[in-house]
Design a protein around this motif. Structure first.
Motif, PDB file in Angstrom:
ATOM      1  N   ALA A 118      72.417 -87.277  17.869  1.00 21.08           N
ATOM      2  CA  ALA A 118      71.834 -87.041  16.222  1.00 21.08           C
ATOM      3  C   ALA A 118      70.883 -88.091  15.936  1.00 21.08           C
ATOM      4  O   ALA A 118      69.667 -87.902  15.445  1.00 21.08           O
ATOM      5  N   SER A 121      67.707 -86.991  17.509  1.00 23.83           N
ATOM      6  CA  SER A 121      67.081 -86.047  17.922  1.00 23.83           C
ATOM      7  C   SER A 121      65.338 -85.992  16.447  1.00 23.83           C
ATOM      8  O   SER A 121      66.236 -87.119  15.235  1.00 23.83           O
ATOM      9  N   PHE A 123      64.830 -83.092  14.571  1.00 24.02           N
ATOM     10  CA  PHE A 123      66.015 -82.764  13.386  1.00 24.02           C
ATOM     11  C   PHE A 123      66.560 -81.618  14.087  1.00 24.02           C
ATOM     12  O   PHE A 123      67.112 -81.769  15.392  1.00 24.02           O
ATOM     13  N   TRP A 124      68.251 -81.397  13.338  1.00 23.07           N
ATOM     14  CA  TRP A 124      69.278 -80.479  14.166  1.00 23.07           C
ATOM     15  C   TRP A 124      69.566 -79.609  13.423  1.00 23.07           C
ATOM     16  O   TRP A 124      69.478 -80.151  11.982  1.00 23.07           O
ATOM     17  N   ILE A 125      70.477 -78.786  13.243  1.00 23.44           N
ATOM     18  CA  ILE A 125      70.951 -77.771  12.888  1.00 23.44           C
ATOM     19  C   ILE A 125      72.228 -77.210  13.217  1.00 23.44           C
ATOM     20  O   ILE A 125      73.284 -78.266  14.829  1.00 23.44           O
ATOM     21  N   ALA A 132      78.143 -81.154   9.398  1.00 24.44           N
ATOM     22  CA  ALA A 132      76.534 -81.592   9.540  1.00 24.44           C
ATOM     23  C   ALA A 132      77.245 -82.576   8.767  1.00 24.44           C
ATOM     24  O   ALA A 132      76.409 -83.398   8.044  1.00 24.44           O
ATOM     25  N   ARG A 136      75.023 -86.424   9.294  1.00 23.97           N
ATOM     26  CA  ARG A 136      74.572 -86.985   8.261  1.00 23.97           C
ATOM     27  C   ARG A 136      74.442 -88.001   8.284  1.00 23.97           C
ATOM     28  O   ARG A 136      73.722 -89.181   8.076  1.00 23.97           O
ATOM     29  N   HIS A 144      67.612 -81.210   8.652  1.00 26.87           N
ATOM     30  CA  HIS A 144      68.257 -80.237   9.763  1.00 26.87           C
ATOM     31  C   HIS A 144      68.820 -79.123   8.813  1.00 26.87           C
ATOM     32  O   HIS A 144      68.484 -79.212   7.555  1.00 26.87           O
TER      33      HIS A 144
END
Length: 232
Positions: A118, A121, A123-125, A132, A136, A144
């Motif tokens: 994380a 990265s 961006f992340w999904i 999530a 965060r 995200h």
């Protein structure tokens, strides 16, 4: 935009997801699937590093038997300066369980790997709001999204209001066996109260007690079916 989709060598739901994703990506965003595994000498190749976006599909157990692919983390950390954009879809974070199980002892390592990914990265999904919330804490305000995984057997274009009530249980024999054992008689009682048919789809379950119970409860046993038939 050239997107390199990174996947593990393990066949399963994540691989099915990637195949669907590649099929629906616009031609101008062609996705290339690359398989990474620990003994691969060219997992980070010039082709991968030249991509506009490296999009990792992360499920720890796909990359390592015990779900703790430290080799994957080391590889990304080493090559991070050369990666233009690193995106990660967290299909899972880390496991947990009782002290007599391996998940209990390996959970801290799995936790560490997911946290570092994380942090690395751009961006992340992920597919769960609970995941999530955890991510965060370490990814700060990076872009995200929380997106449910689309159906690997196809989404229906139109839903009829006249459909009959059905409960479909499908997948591998071991998973379905565990499902029936865990749910027990309450599953069948609940389905009857709701007026639901139970449809069992997948390879035969090698357990006489469970299979006899399915027959006794009037479960409709289909065996293996093609993707289009499962979708229907």
């Amino acid at each position: 935009m050239d997107i390199a989709l990174i996947n593990s060598p393990v066949r399963g739901g994540v691989t099915d997801y990637i195949n669907k994703l590649i099929a629906i990506l616009p031609k101008e965003h062609v996705g290339t699937e690359l398989i990474w595994q620990e003994d691969s000498t060219n997992a980070i190749s010039e082709q991968t590093l030249a991509s506009d976006c490296l999009y990792l599909q992360y499920s720890g157990y796909g990359y390592a038997k015990r779900g703790a692919p430290l080799w994957l983390l080391r590889q990304l950390q080493t090559n991070r300066p050369q990666i233009k954009t690193l995106g990660i879809f967290f299909h899972e974070l880390y496991a947990f369980g009782p002290p007599w199980g391996s998940a209990f002892w390996l959970s801290p390592i799995q936790y560490h790997i997911a946290r570092r990914l994380a942090e690395l990265s751009d961006f992340w999904i992920t597919n769960r709001e609970a995941s999530a919330l955890w991510l965060r804490r370490f990814a700060n305000d990076k872009p995200h999204a929380v997106l449910p995984v689309f159906s690997n057997v196809g989404e229906m274009p139109v839903y009829s209001s006249n459909r009959s009530m059905k409960l479909v249980i499908f997948g591998g024999s071991a998973l379905r066996l565990a499902t029936y054992r865990e749910a027990g008689g309450k599953l069948f009682s609940w389905a009857k109260r709701q007026g639901m048919e139970i449809h069992d789809i997948g390879p035969a379950i090698n357990d006489k007690i469970v299979t006899e119970r399915l027959v006794a409860e009037n479960t409709i046993i289909h065996g293996r079916l093609a993707e289009t038939e499962i979708s229907r």
